[in-house]
Design a protein around this motif. Structure first.
Motif, PDB file in Angstrom:
ATOM      1  N   ILE A   1       0.839  -1.207   0.000  1.00  0.00           N
ATOM      2  CA  ILE A   1       0.000   0.000   0.000  1.00  0.00           C
ATOM      3  C   ILE A   1       0.868   1.249   0.000  1.00  0.00           C
ATOM      4  O   ILE A   1       0.593   2.208  -0.735  1.00  0.00           O
ATOM      5  CB  ILE A   1      -0.968  -0.012   1.209  1.00  0.00           C
ATOM      6  CG1 ILE A   1      -2.021  -1.106   1.014  1.00  0.00           C
ATOM      7  CG2 ILE A   1      -1.623   1.345   1.408  1.00  0.00           C
ATOM      8  CD1 ILE A   1      -2.882  -1.377   2.225  1.00  0.00           C
ATOM      9  N   LEU A   2       1.920   1.243   0.796  1.00  0.00           N
ATOM     10  CA  LEU A   2       2.813   2.409   0.819  1.00  0.00           C
ATOM     11  C   LEU A   2       3.450   2.643  -0.543  1.00  0.00           C
ATOM     12  O   LEU A   2       3.599   3.789  -0.981  1.00  0.00           O
ATOM     13  CB  LEU A   2       3.897   2.231   1.883  1.00  0.00           C
ATOM     14  CG  LEU A   2       3.449   2.384   3.329  1.00  0.00           C
ATOM     15  CD1 LEU A   2       4.593   2.068   4.278  1.00  0.00           C
ATOM     16  CD2 LEU A   2       2.916   3.778   3.589  1.00  0.00           C
TER      17      LEU A   2
ATOM     18  N   LEU B   1       2.167   1.812  -3.414  1.00  0.00           N
ATOM     19  CA  LEU B   1       1.132   2.246  -4.363  1.00  0.00           C
ATOM     20  C   LEU B   1       0.715   3.692  -4.147  1.00  0.00           C
ATOM     21  O   LEU B   1       0.309   4.369  -5.093  1.00  0.00           O
ATOM     22  CB  LEU B   1      -0.096   1.339  -4.250  1.00  0.00           C
ATOM     23  CG  LEU B   1       0.067  -0.075  -4.789  1.00  0.00           C
ATOM     24  CD1 LEU B   1      -1.168  -0.904  -4.465  1.00  0.00           C
ATOM     25  CD2 LEU B   1       0.322  -0.062  -6.277  1.00  0.00           C
ATOM     26  N   THR B   2       0.787   4.167  -2.917  1.00  0.00           N
ATOM     27  CA  THR B   2       0.319   5.514  -2.627  1.00  0.00           C
ATOM     28  C   THR B   2       1.382   6.581  -2.847  1.00  0.00           C
ATOM     29  O   THR B   2       1.111   7.759  -2.662  1.00  0.00           O
ATOM     30  CB  THR B   2      -0.187   5.617  -1.176  1.00  0.00           C
ATOM     31  OG1 THR B   2       0.881   5.278  -0.290  1.00  0.00           O
ATOM     32  CG2 THR B   2      -1.374   4.706  -0.942  1.00  0.00           C
TER      33      THR B   2
END
Length: 65
Positions: free
Chosen positions: A24-25, A27-28
């Motif tokens: 997630i990190l 991707l963000t």
């Protein structure tokens, strides 16, 4: 031996959380260092898992001998 089973389950959960959070990190757009650290933690946890199994089996073999 349930103690070792519980430790393995907690380790598996933490491993999954670290990989998902690292993904997630990445991707963000967060700094890539954070994602890489979480991947490293997850990889280390994957190494600990078989180590716990070996310790558990060794204890079982000692108790049955």
């Amino acid at each position: 031996m349930r103690k070792y089973d519980s430790i393995q389950l907690i380790g598996d959960i933490l491993t999954g959380i670290s990989f998902v959070t690292g993904s997630i990190l990445n991707l963000t757009g967060a700094p890539s260092m954070y994602g890489q650290i979480l991947y490293l933690i997850g990889s280390l946890a994957l190494t600990v898992h078989p180590t716990i199994k070996i310790i558990r089996r060794t204890k079982i073999n000692r108790n049955t001998s």
